[in-house]
Design a protein around this motif. Structure first.
Motif, PDB file in Angstrom:
ATOM      1  N   ARG A  39      45.928  33.250  24.895  1.00 30.78           N
ATOM      2  CA  ARG A  39      45.728  34.038  23.675  1.00 30.78           C
ATOM      3  C   ARG A  39      44.362  33.760  23.067  1.00 30.78           C
ATOM      4  NH1 ARG A  39      49.166  31.840  18.877  1.00 30.78           N
ATOM      5  NH2 ARG A  39      47.593  30.230  19.221  1.00 30.78           N
ATOM      6  N   ASP A  40      43.913  32.527  23.187  1.00 32.40           N
ATOM      7  CA  ASP A  40      42.639  32.126  22.584  1.00 32.40           C
ATOM      8  C   ASP A  40      41.456  32.268  23.538  1.00 32.40           C
ATOM      9  OD1 ASP A  40      44.105  31.426  20.316  1.00 32.40           O
ATOM     10  OD2 ASP A  40      44.434  29.381  21.021  1.00 32.40           O
ATOM     11  N   THR A  41      41.700  32.805  24.741  1.00 35.16           N
ATOM     12  CA  THR A  41      40.628  32.974  25.721  1.00 35.16           C
ATOM     13  C   THR A  41      39.617  34.012  25.254  1.00 35.16           C
ATOM     14  OG1 THR A  41      42.014  32.338  27.603  1.00 35.16           O
ATOM     15  CG2 THR A  41      40.119  33.749  28.066  1.00 35.16           C
ATOM     16  N   ASP A  42      38.348  33.740  25.484  1.00 28.65           N
ATOM     17  CA  ASP A  42      37.286  34.694  25.156  1.00 28.65           C
ATOM     18  C   ASP A  42      36.095  34.415  26.076  1.00 28.65           C
ATOM     19  OD1 ASP A  42      35.442  36.428  24.096  1.00 28.65           O
ATOM     20  OD2 ASP A  42      35.613  35.725  22.034  1.00 28.65           O
ATOM     21  N   VAL A  43      35.870  35.295  27.049  1.00 32.36           N
ATOM     22  CA  VAL A  43      34.744  35.122  27.973  1.00 32.36           C
ATOM     23  C   VAL A  43      33.726  36.255  27.809  1.00 32.36           C
ATOM     24  CG1 VAL A  43      36.083  33.806  29.675  1.00 32.36           C
ATOM     25  CG2 VAL A  43      35.985  36.310  29.848  1.00 32.36           C
ATOM     26  N   ARG A  44      33.730  36.913  26.672  1.00 32.52           N
ATOM     27  CA  ARG A  44      32.797  38.032  26.469  1.00 32.52           C
ATOM     28  C   ARG A  44      31.344  37.586  26.619  1.00 32.52           C
ATOM     29  NH1 ARG A  44      34.491  40.253  20.757  1.00 32.52           N
ATOM     30  NH2 ARG A  44      34.752  38.006  20.460  1.00 32.52           N
ATOM     31  N   HIS A  45      31.060  36.343  26.217  1.00 30.54           N
ATOM     32  CA  HIS A  45      29.683  35.853  26.308  1.00 30.54           C
ATOM     33  C   HIS A  45      29.225  35.659  27.741  1.00 30.54           C
ATOM     34  CE1 HIS A  45      32.282  32.347  26.622  1.00 30.54           C
ATOM     35  NE2 HIS A  45      31.278  31.662  27.134  1.00 30.54           N
ATOM     36  N   LEU A  46      30.167  35.665  28.693  1.00 28.83           N
ATOM     37  CA  LEU A  46      29.815  35.482  30.100  1.00 28.83           C
ATOM     38  C   LEU A  46      29.570  36.793  30.834  1.00 28.83           C
ATOM     39  CD1 LEU A  46      32.403  32.701  31.137  1.00 28.83           C
ATOM     40  CD2 LEU A  46      29.986  32.392  30.518  1.00 28.83           C
ATOM     41  N   LEU A  47      30.054  37.898  30.291  1.00 26.58           N
ATOM     42  CA  LEU A  47      30.043  39.158  31.043  1.00 26.58           C
ATOM     43  C   LEU A  47      28.630  39.576  31.441  1.00 26.58           C
ATOM     44  CD1 LEU A  47      32.749  41.229  29.097  1.00 26.58           C
ATOM     45  CD2 LEU A  47      33.024  39.659  31.033  1.00 26.58           C
ATOM     46  N   GLY A  48      27.681  39.459  30.551  1.00 25.96           N
ATOM     47  CA  GLY A  48      26.316  39.876  30.851  1.00 25.96           C
ATOM     48  C   GLY A  48      25.633  38.987  31.866  1.00 25.96           C
ATOM     49  N   ARG A  49      26.252  37.829  32.165  1.00 25.02           N
ATOM     50  CA  ARG A  49      25.651  36.886  33.120  1.00 25.02           C
ATOM     51  C   ARG A  49      26.241  37.020  34.518  1.00 25.02           C
ATOM     52  NH1 ARG A  49      26.660  31.309  30.326  1.00 25.02           N
ATOM     53  NH2 ARG A  49      25.773  30.582  32.321  1.00 25.02           N
ATOM     54  N   VAL A  50      27.186  37.935  34.688  1.00 26.20           N
ATOM     55  CA  VAL A  50      27.740  38.160  36.028  1.00 26.20           C
ATOM     56  C   VAL A  50      26.689  38.869  36.872  1.00 26.20           C
ATOM     57  CG1 VAL A  50      29.526  39.308  37.378  1.00 26.20           C
ATOM     58  CG2 VAL A  50      30.112  38.256  35.179  1.00 26.20           C
ATOM     59  N   SER A  51      26.290  38.256  37.983  1.00 26.86           N
ATOM     60  CA  SER A  51      25.211  38.811  38.802  1.00 26.86           C
ATOM     61  C   SER A  51      25.693  39.311  40.159  1.00 26.86           C
ATOM     62  CB  SER A  51      24.123  37.745  39.013  1.00 26.86           C
ATOM     63  OG  SER A  51      24.659  36.592  39.654  1.00 26.86           O
ATOM     64  N   VAL A  52      26.987  39.173  40.434  1.00 25.88           N
ATOM     65  CA  VAL A  52      27.504  39.582  41.738  1.00 25.88           C
ATOM     66  C   VAL A  52      28.089  40.991  41.627  1.00 25.88           C
ATOM     67  CG1 VAL A  52      28.009  37.184  42.314  1.00 25.88           C
ATOM     68  CG2 VAL A  52      29.814  38.616  41.336  1.00 25.88           C
ATOM     69  N   PRO A  53      28.153  41.733  42.744  1.00 21.25           N
ATOM     70  CA  PRO A  53      28.788  43.057  42.714  1.00 21.25           C
ATOM     71  C   PRO A  53      30.214  42.954  42.154  1.00 21.25           C
ATOM     72  CG  PRO A  53      27.678  42.702  44.798  1.00 21.25           C
ATOM     73  CD  PRO A  53      27.636  41.396  44.087  1.00 21.25           C
ATOM     74  N   THR A  54      30.572  43.883  41.283  1.00 24.32           N
ATOM     75  CA  THR A  54      31.861  43.794  40.582  1.00 24.32           C
ATOM     76  C   THR A  54      32.568  45.142  40.598  1.00 24.32           C
ATOM     77  OG1 THR A  54      31.001  42.069  39.105  1.00 24.32           O
ATOM     78  CG2 THR A  54      33.002  43.211  38.404  1.00 24.32           C
ATOM     79  N   LEU A  55      33.873  45.084  40.885  1.00 28.94           N
ATOM     80  CA  LEU A  55      34.741  46.252  40.836  1.00 28.94           C
ATOM     81  C   LEU A  55      35.828  45.985  39.801  1.00 28.94           C
ATOM     82  CD1 LEU A  55      35.893  48.966  41.989  1.00 28.94           C
ATOM     83  CD2 LEU A  55      37.183  47.563  43.618  1.00 28.94           C
ATOM     84  N   VAL A  56      36.005  46.925  38.886  1.00 33.04           N
ATOM     85  CA  VAL A  56      37.062  46.821  37.868  1.00 33.04           C
ATOM     86  C   VAL A  56      38.077  47.918  38.128  1.00 33.04           C
ATOM     87  CG1 VAL A  56      37.608  46.835  35.407  1.00 33.04           C
ATOM     88  CG2 VAL A  56      35.423  45.869  36.198  1.00 33.04           C
ATOM     89  N   LEU A  57      39.316  47.525  38.369  1.00 38.98           N
ATOM     90  CA  LEU A  57      40.419  48.464  38.610  1.00 38.98           C
ATOM     91  C   LEU A  57      41.422  48.348  37.472  1.00 38.98           C
ATOM     92  CD1 LEU A  57      41.080  47.597  42.378  1.00 38.98           C
ATOM     93  CD2 LEU A  57      39.895  49.629  41.532  1.00 38.98           C
ATOM     94  N   HIS A  58      41.888  49.491  36.984  1.00 46.29           N
ATOM     95  CA  HIS A  58      42.834  49.462  35.867  1.00 46.29           C
ATOM     96  C   HIS A  58      43.655  50.746  35.867  1.00 46.29           C
ATOM     97  CE1 HIS A  58      43.277  46.855  32.153  1.00 46.29           C
ATOM     98  NE2 HIS A  58      44.221  47.754  31.972  1.00 46.29           N
ATOM     99  N   ARG A  59      44.960  50.597  35.740  1.00 42.13           N
ATOM    100  CA  ARG A  59      45.823  51.776  35.637  1.00 42.13           C
ATOM    101  C   ARG A  59      45.786  52.312  34.212  1.00 42.13           C
ATOM    102  NH1 ARG A  59      49.952  48.864  39.382  1.00 42.13           N
ATOM    103  NH2 ARG A  59      49.635  49.933  41.381  1.00 42.13           N
ATOM    104  N   HIS A  60      45.786  53.634  34.115  1.00 38.97           N
ATOM    105  CA  HIS A  60      45.556  54.298  32.836  1.00 38.97           C
ATOM    106  C   HIS A  60      46.602  53.927  31.797  1.00 38.97           C
ATOM    107  CE1 HIS A  60      45.593  57.616  29.874  1.00 38.97           C
ATOM    108  NE2 HIS A  60      44.285  57.628  30.081  1.00 38.97           N
ATOM    109  N   ASP A  61      47.854  53.848  32.204  1.00 31.92           N
ATOM    110  CA  ASP A  61      48.941  53.606  31.250  1.00 31.92           C
ATOM    111  C   ASP A  61      49.535  52.209  31.376  1.00 31.92           C
ATOM    112  OD1 ASP A  61      48.876  56.269  30.122  1.00 31.92           O
ATOM    113  OD2 ASP A  61      49.789  56.964  32.000  1.00 31.92           O
ATOM    114  N   ASP A  62      48.721  51.260  31.807  1.00 28.98           N
ATOM    115  CA  ASP A  62      49.168  49.869  31.937  1.00 28.98           C
ATOM    116  C   ASP A  62      49.898  49.435  30.659  1.00 28.98           C
ATOM    117  OD1 ASP A  62      49.288  46.986  31.984  1.00 28.98           O
ATOM    118  OD2 ASP A  62      47.667  46.972  33.442  1.00 28.98           O
ATOM    119  N   CYS A  63      51.119  48.926  30.835  1.00 29.38           N
ATOM    120  CA  CYS A  63      51.950  48.563  29.684  1.00 29.38           C
ATOM    121  C   CYS A  63      51.633  47.177  29.133  1.00 29.38           C
ATOM    122  CB  CYS A  63      53.434  48.624  30.062  1.00 29.38           C
ATOM    123  SG  CYS A  63      54.027  50.267  30.485  1.00 29.38           S
TER     124      CYS A  63
END
Length: 516
Positions: A442-466
């Motif tokens: 619940r207390d996790t927060d890695v937003r500060h790391l996102l801009g530092r990701v340098s490897v190819p990245t794929l994000v998959l997400h279902r539209h109506d994920d519950c």
């Protein structure tokens, strides 16, 4: 110095110098057990409120005084140390508590000894009556100890099998079956070790009994793997499922598996709960894992504190889980791989990819998120109060298929899937332990790391994920440099539930682009 032994595993009892102390006072017995488990002082107000939830403060404190006096009359004046505010077992006596001896054996890795010490479920069949707070405490303690004995038995099965003591391995597997009679993994352990011990007729009987239970309760048949064991007879050279291995890091043993022999490694880190063996029981999940293994060598990991990895006295955070990833990669001889982080497994994969870009060929995030709860600048998760309510509901439903309607709505009506998920939860953790894990998430927060990701990245997400809103996936993709976002149809949070083919197609295309 008097020796007092407190039995909590099974129906509780107190012994003084090995002689049974007869206590007709159920609330007195409850109080002594609670104090023994506390291993220190407990406030009088806490005890009074727990044992007499109704009544004024003056009345319940008077009842507590009378109860303490009667206990001293029955057991001796030397058993308790009391002042105006607190009560504890006296330090002038020697106190042994079987549940604590059991846990100490688990902590030392003495799983055979731990299994022998577990004589029954915590306070089995006991309640002081009209004490819901005590009963709730006992429930959480009972489930925690059941989780630990299941893990101890699983570890004992592996150790006995590796040592060639197949009769002992079968005996431990039989106890696992008693704890979870619908588990095909436990059934396979039992049948396989009985065959190796030369007990073919007994193995046949156990397989028939498992077949009958699954038919009567779930209207399903055992998978082909367990039936094939009897077909191959005593040679048993064929092992369809990957074996579980262990690696130690800082004194903590991590359970992992490798499957397949492809050119690139793919490490799958699931969400808040996992069990590297029991995931193979569910047909859709097994098909999904096998398909991923066909793309490369699949690595599965139970993070510390969960599944077959060692239990720890704290909730593993993102840094600890990222460290676990590196430990397993070293043990598996993996130099460069694709990280597949599902749900809450995503943040640790992000952390590892940022810290070790030379070891990561690519990053896949499925139904994942960067932050555990919503804030004014991150509306893609539950509010803190909503999260706490969901967590309470999940914990309250532990022991059954808690949360399956959210995680796998397409499987929620499948009796086999419900039984599998309930069994996996019980084997993977306990309600109290998983509450701590989810509070850390619940207390996790890695937003500060996102801009530092340098490897190819794929994000998959279902539209109506519950379980995790699609906005969380979009946020990841928009903040990770050059990330590709693929929006999929469906409401299932688990990648294997529902239509898994688009998920596999996306993974296969991404992995292929890295290998090419």
């Amino acid at each position: 110095m008097a020796l007092f032994s407190v039995r909590t595993l099974g129906f509780p009892e107190i012994r003084r110098d090995h002689r049974l102390c007869r206590l007709p006072l159920r609330k007195g017995l409850a109080l002594l057990v609670y104090l023994a488990e506390a291993s220190g002082s407990v406030g009088r107000d806490v005890l009074a409120t727990m044992l007499w939830p109704e009544g004024s403060n003056e009345v319940v404190r008077a009842r507590l005084r009378r109860l303490l006096h009667r206990l001293q009359q029955a057991l001796g004046d030397d058993i308790l140390t009391m002042d105006r505010s607190a009560v504890r077992w006296s330090t002038a006596i020697t106190l042994q508590v079987d549940s604590q001896l059991f846990e100490q054996a688990c902590d030392r890795g003495e799983f055979e000894r731990a299994c022998r010490q577990y004589s029954g479920d915590f306070l089995d069949g006991f309640s002081p009556g009209d004490c819901p707070q005590f009963d709730e405490w006992a429930f959480f303690r009972r489930e925690a100890l059941r989780g630990r004995v299941m893990q101890a038995l699983e570890r004992a099965v592996h150790a006995s099998n590796a040592a060639g003591d197949y009769a002992a391995a079968a005996a431990h597997a039989g106890l696992l079956i008693e704890l979870d009679p619908f588990s095909e993994v436990y059934g396979r352990h039992l049948v396989r070790n009985l065959l190796l011990a030369g007990e073919r007729a007994t193995a046949q009987r156990h397989l028939e009994a498992l077949t009958q239970r699954l038919h009567d309760e779930l209207n399903v048949a055992p998978g082909p793997e367990i039936r094939a064991l009897l077909d191959v007879g005593a040679t048993l050279h064929i092992e369809d499922l990957p074996s579980t291995r262990y690696v130690s890091s800082g004194g903590i043993h991590l359970a992992f598996q490798t499957h397949g022999a492809g050119g690139i490694d793919i490490l799958l880190l699931p969400g808040f709960v996992s069990h590297v063996e029991r995931v193979w029981e569910q047909p859709q999940c097994r098909a999904f894992l096998s398909s991923v293994a066909a793309m490369g060598r699949l690595l599965l990991l139970d993070r510390r504190g969960v599944g077959l990895s060692d239990r720890v006295g704290f909730a593993p955070d993102v840094d600890a889980t990222a460290q676990d990833i590196g430990t397993v990669l070293d043990a598996a001889g993996s130099r460069r791989l694709v990280l597949l982080g599902a749900s809450e497994g995503g943040p640790a994969c992000i952390k590892f990819a940022v810290d070790h870009p030379n070891r990561v060929a690519g990053l896949i995030l499925f139904a994942s998120l960067a932050k555990g709860t919503a804030t004014h600048d991150y509306p893609h998760a539950l509010e803190s109060s909503q999260y706490d309510t969901w967590l309470q509901q999940l914990v309250a439903g532990w022991g059954g298929p808690a949360g399956i309607e959210t995680f796998g709505p397409s499987l929620a009506g499948d009796p086999q899937a419900r039984a599998w998920w309930a069994g996996l939860l019980r084997a993977a953790s306990s309600p109290g332990a998983i509450k701590a894990v989810l509070m850390a998430l619940r207390d996790t927060d890695v937003r500060h790391l996102l801009g530092r990701v340098s490897v190819p990245t794929l994000v998959l997400h279902r539209h109506d994920d519950c379980a995790v809103r699609i906005g969380a996936g979009r946020h990841l993709a928009s903040h990770i440099p050059r990330a590709r976002f693929v929006e999929l149809d469906g409401a299932d949070h688990w990648p294997f539930a529902g239509d898994q083919q688009p998920v596999l197609d996306g993974i296969r295309q991404f992995v292929g682009s890295l290998s090419g």
